[in-house]
Design a protein around this motif. Sequence first.
Motif, PDB file in Angstrom:
ATOM      1  N   VAL A  86       0.854  -1.188   0.000  1.00  0.00           N
ATOM      2  CA  VAL A  86       0.000   0.000   0.000  1.00  0.00           C
ATOM      3  C   VAL A  86       0.889   1.237   0.000  1.00  0.00           C
ATOM      4  N   ASP A  87       0.643   2.136  -0.878  1.00  0.00           N
ATOM      5  CA  ASP A  87       1.374   3.395  -0.939  1.00  0.00           C
ATOM      6  C   ASP A  87       0.762   4.350   0.073  1.00  0.00           C
ATOM      7  N   GLU A  88       1.452   4.500   1.249  1.00  0.00           N
ATOM      8  CA  GLU A  88       0.909   5.325   2.320  1.00  0.00           C
ATOM      9  C   GLU A  88       1.002   6.814   2.010  1.00  0.00           C
ATOM     10  N   ALA A  89       1.737   7.170   0.996  1.00  0.00           N
ATOM     11  CA  ALA A  89       1.846   8.586   0.646  1.00  0.00           C
ATOM     12  C   ALA A  89       0.582   9.094  -0.049  1.00  0.00           C
ATOM     13  N   ASP A  90      -0.216   8.186  -0.564  1.00  0.00           N
ATOM     14  CA  ASP A  90      -1.445   8.598  -1.234  1.00  0.00           C
ATOM     15  C   ASP A  90      -2.565   7.660  -0.812  1.00  0.00           C
ATOM     16  N   LEU A  91      -3.277   8.101   0.226  1.00  0.00           N
ATOM     17  CA  LEU A  91      -4.412   7.331   0.749  1.00  0.00           C
ATOM     18  C   LEU A  91      -5.710   8.108   0.579  1.00  0.00           C
ATOM     19  N   SER A  92      -5.746   8.917  -0.450  1.00  0.00           N
ATOM     20  CA  SER A  92      -6.922   9.770  -0.652  1.00  0.00           C
ATOM     21  C   SER A  92      -8.114   8.950  -1.108  1.00  0.00           C
ATOM     22  N   LEU A  93      -9.287   9.519  -0.896  1.00  0.00           N
ATOM     23  CA  LEU A  93     -10.516   8.860  -1.338  1.00  0.00           C
ATOM     24  C   LEU A  93     -10.556   8.728  -2.858  1.00  0.00           C
ATOM     25  N   LYS A  94      -9.979   9.689  -3.563  1.00  0.00           N
ATOM     26  CA  LYS A  94      -9.929   9.634  -5.021  1.00  0.00           C
ATOM     27  C   LYS A  94      -9.141   8.418  -5.491  1.00  0.00           C
ATOM     28  N   LYS A  95      -7.982   8.203  -4.833  1.00  0.00           N
ATOM     29  CA  LYS A  95      -7.172   7.037  -5.179  1.00  0.00           C
ATOM     30  C   LYS A  95      -7.909   5.749  -4.829  1.00  0.00           C
ATOM     31  N   LEU A  96      -8.587   5.772  -3.660  1.00  0.00           N
ATOM     32  CA  LEU A  96      -9.339   4.589  -3.246  1.00  0.00           C
ATOM     33  C   LEU A  96     -10.468   4.298  -4.237  1.00  0.00           C
ATOM     34  N   GLU A  97     -11.136   5.334  -4.702  1.00  0.00           N
ATOM     35  CA  GLU A  97     -12.203   5.150  -5.686  1.00  0.00           C
ATOM     36  C   GLU A  97     -11.657   4.598  -6.999  1.00  0.00           C
ATOM     37  N   GLU A  98     -10.449   5.018  -7.375  1.00  0.00           N
ATOM     38  CA  GLU A  98      -9.834   4.472  -8.586  1.00  0.00           C
ATOM     39  C   GLU A  98      -9.599   2.976  -8.443  1.00  0.00           C
ATOM     40  N   PHE A  99      -9.070   2.596  -7.274  1.00  0.00           N
ATOM     41  CA  PHE A  99      -8.863   1.163  -7.044  1.00  0.00           C
ATOM     42  C   PHE A  99     -10.193   0.409  -7.007  1.00  0.00           C
ATOM     43  N   GLN A 100     -11.203   0.996  -6.366  1.00  0.00           N
ATOM     44  CA  GLN A 100     -12.517   0.343  -6.306  1.00  0.00           C
ATOM     45  C   GLN A 100     -13.138   0.215  -7.707  1.00  0.00           C
ATOM     46  N   SER A 101     -12.981   1.246  -8.521  1.00  0.00           N
ATOM     47  CA  SER A 101     -13.473   1.168  -9.894  1.00  0.00           C
ATOM     48  C   SER A 101     -12.742   0.081 -10.679  1.00  0.00           C
ATOM     49  N   GLN A 102     -11.419   0.011 -10.496  1.00  0.00           N
ATOM     50  CA  GLN A 102     -10.645  -1.051 -11.142  1.00  0.00           C
ATOM     51  C   GLN A 102     -11.101  -2.418 -10.662  1.00  0.00           C
ATOM     52  N   LEU A 103     -11.399  -2.513  -9.356  1.00  0.00           N
ATOM     53  CA  LEU A 103     -11.865  -3.783  -8.799  1.00  0.00           C
ATOM     54  C   LEU A 103     -13.214  -4.175  -9.399  1.00  0.00           C
ATOM     55  N   GLN A 104     -14.125  -3.214  -9.564  1.00  0.00           N
ATOM     56  CA  GLN A 104     -15.426  -3.515 -10.160  1.00  0.00           C
ATOM     57  C   GLN A 104     -15.285  -4.004 -11.604  1.00  0.00           C
ATOM     58  N   GLU A 105     -14.400  -3.367 -12.366  1.00  0.00           N
ATOM     59  CA  GLU A 105     -14.165  -3.808 -13.743  1.00  0.00           C
ATOM     60  C   GLU A 105     -13.618  -5.233 -13.767  1.00  0.00           C
ATOM     61  N   LEU A 106     -12.690  -5.502 -12.847  1.00  0.00           N
ATOM     62  CA  LEU A 106     -12.111  -6.844 -12.791  1.00  0.00           C
ATOM     63  C   LEU A 106     -13.151  -7.873 -12.341  1.00  0.00           C
ATOM     64  N   GLN A 107     -14.001  -7.476 -11.377  1.00  0.00           N
ATOM     65  CA  GLN A 107     -15.057  -8.401 -10.937  1.00  0.00           C
ATOM     66  C   GLN A 107     -16.040  -8.694 -12.069  1.00  0.00           C
ATOM     67  N   LYS A 108     -16.355  -7.658 -12.846  1.00  0.00           N
ATOM     68  CA  LYS A 108     -17.232  -7.857 -14.004  1.00  0.00           C
ATOM     69  C   LYS A 108     -16.578  -8.785 -15.025  1.00  0.00           C
ATOM     70  N   GLU A 109     -15.276  -8.550 -15.286  1.00  0.00           N
ATOM     71  CA  GLU A 109     -14.560  -9.421 -16.216  1.00  0.00           C
ATOM     72  C   GLU A 109     -14.484 -10.840 -15.687  1.00  0.00           C
ATOM     73  N   LYS A 110     -14.300 -10.962 -14.363  1.00  0.00           N
ATOM     74  CA  LYS A 110     -14.249 -12.294 -13.769  1.00  0.00           C
ATOM     75  C   LYS A 110     -15.585 -13.006 -13.933  1.00  0.00           C
ATOM     76  N   SER A 111     -16.683 -12.257 -13.708  1.00  0.00           N
ATOM     77  CA  SER A 111     -18.002 -12.848 -13.859  1.00  0.00           C
ATOM     78  C   SER A 111     -18.231 -13.301 -15.305  1.00  0.00           C
ATOM     79  N   GLU A 112     -17.837 -12.469 -16.261  1.00  0.00           N
ATOM     80  CA  GLU A 112     -17.994 -12.836 -17.669  1.00  0.00           C
ATOM     81  C   GLU A 112     -17.147 -14.051 -18.015  1.00  0.00           C
ATOM     82  N   ARG A 113     -15.925 -14.060 -17.521  1.00  0.00           N
ATOM     83  CA  ARG A 113     -15.047 -15.200 -17.790  1.00  0.00           C
ATOM     84  C   ARG A 113     -15.600 -16.472 -17.144  1.00  0.00           C
ATOM     85  N   LEU A 114     -16.113 -16.340 -15.920  1.00  0.00           N
ATOM     86  CA  LEU A 114     -16.667 -17.502 -15.236  1.00  0.00           C
ATOM     87  C   LEU A 114     -17.886 -18.029 -15.991  1.00  0.00           C
ATOM     88  N   HIS A 115     -18.721 -17.101 -16.482  1.00  0.00           N
ATOM     89  CA  HIS A 115     -19.887 -17.503 -17.276  1.00  0.00           C
ATOM     90  C   HIS A 115     -19.447 -18.212 -18.561  1.00  0.00           C
TER      91      HIS A 115
END
Length: 563
Positions: free
Chosen positions: A129-158
Amino acid sequence: MQRIWDEVGESDEERDKMLLQLEQECLDVYKRKVDQAAKSRAQLLQALADANVGLSGLQSALGERTFVGIPDKTSRTIKEQLAAIAPALEQLWKQKEERIKEFFNVQSQIQKICGEIAGTSEQVGSPVVDEADLSLKKLEEFQSQLQELQKEKSERLHKVLEFVSTVHDLCAVLGMDFFSTVNEVHPSLNDSIGVQSKSISNDTLSRLAKTVLALKADKKQRLHKLQELATQLIDLWNLMDTPEEERSLFNHVTCNIVASVDEVTIPGALAMDLVEQAEVEVERLDQLKASRMKEIAFKKQAELEEIFARTHIETDSDAAREKIMALIDSGNVEPTELLADMDNQILKANEESLSRKDILDKIEKWMSACEEESWLEDYSRDDNRYNATRGAHLNLKRAEKARILVNKIPALVDTLVAKTRAWEEDRGISFTYDGVPLLAMLDEYAMLRHDREEEKRRMRDQKKFHEQLNTEQESIFGSRPSPSPGRPSLGTKKVVGPRANGGANGTPSRRLSLNPHQNGSRSINKDGKRDITRLVAPVNYVAISKEDAASHISATEPLPASP
């Protein structure tokens, strides 16, 4: 101290020295205290500075530019400022720790899904974890990336589950072991393992796709092979007249003879042992066919002869059968080639039959009309045709229809000649009917019909002459004596009954063919063919010569005119 010094007797010098020393020691203590106070102040200032720096760093890392509760630097003491900033600093530290946990969880999930997609999930370590940047904006970027990956995982699993289901269905149809097939792709694809634990890597998807393609190609190949075997089985069964009970044993093979690849879904329908079973049966029937080749060949020859007989094409059946026997006995021709050649002959014969059908239908109508004409001639010679005998009204109705049909004969012959000539021009060969050129038959029929009309006209003139002669004789010698009782008149004939055609016993007597080798009559009765020995004429016309006809007329009563 003075009293003590007085009692001791210290001198003034000693006293001044001791006072100076005491004063110096007090001054040193004061300085030390002042230094301690200054040092404490500096430490407090440093702590306050560190707290401010930490506060600024936390605010920057957390993305919090302003924070409620930060004290005013000018209105309070250092300790008060430290005491006031401590809660804010503590709260920010707690918030940082919570934010680090959130980042760690999100990055862990991202790292895990990326590892699953890459196929390296077991080798991935803990995320940093990069402790120098723990902003909500950065967290939202990671969460958005996670949602895209979860969607891709769901499609791949299907997609993986679809591939696995397709593999399962294909393995069922092909009779293959599903578990061993998917285990070769990836062990996690086994049904006993949870859905979320199945591999979704690029390699797994690629191998599943290749497996599905291979199974579909195998299914298509097996279906094509099975359809070929089913076709061969049906052909062999038809050749050897295999009973339905024996055919029903291979219904599971023949049921898919016209099915498409997607239509075959029954488990085991394309199993390898089923294909091998069909191959063994075809091989057995092939061997049986070779032993029954003569019987099968003669059966096809009979079918060919039946087509020729139906289309009135003359063939040398004995020579054809001798040739078949010679070919089979010599062994110089493959049974399949011989049967294929005979099938080709049957196909050509059917095509020839189709091309002759229109003309043959016209010939049939012509012959039927000629039979009616022959019957009408016989009927017209019957003096008792108008008597009130049994069935007379039926003969009258038939005579009316026969006259209408006879009147159509010239047009029918003209049409038949035109169609025959067109057929011959198109084919470049002569159209024969039971070996006789049809145009020659029609030409002779036309000539004989013309001669017959001339003979009728001559006989009518001769009849008028005799009637006139009889009238003159009656005027000179008196009336003719009537026939003696009990003696029938020579002109009396038996009443013509309602016959189907011109034969004396009700059987067909079609006299329409021409003998190409001689001028006499020709009888063709072989294999149930028509009896067409002569062109149409009255039954008693050809047998009576002109002289006999004249004497016959003079010796009988005058013939009544035809109705």
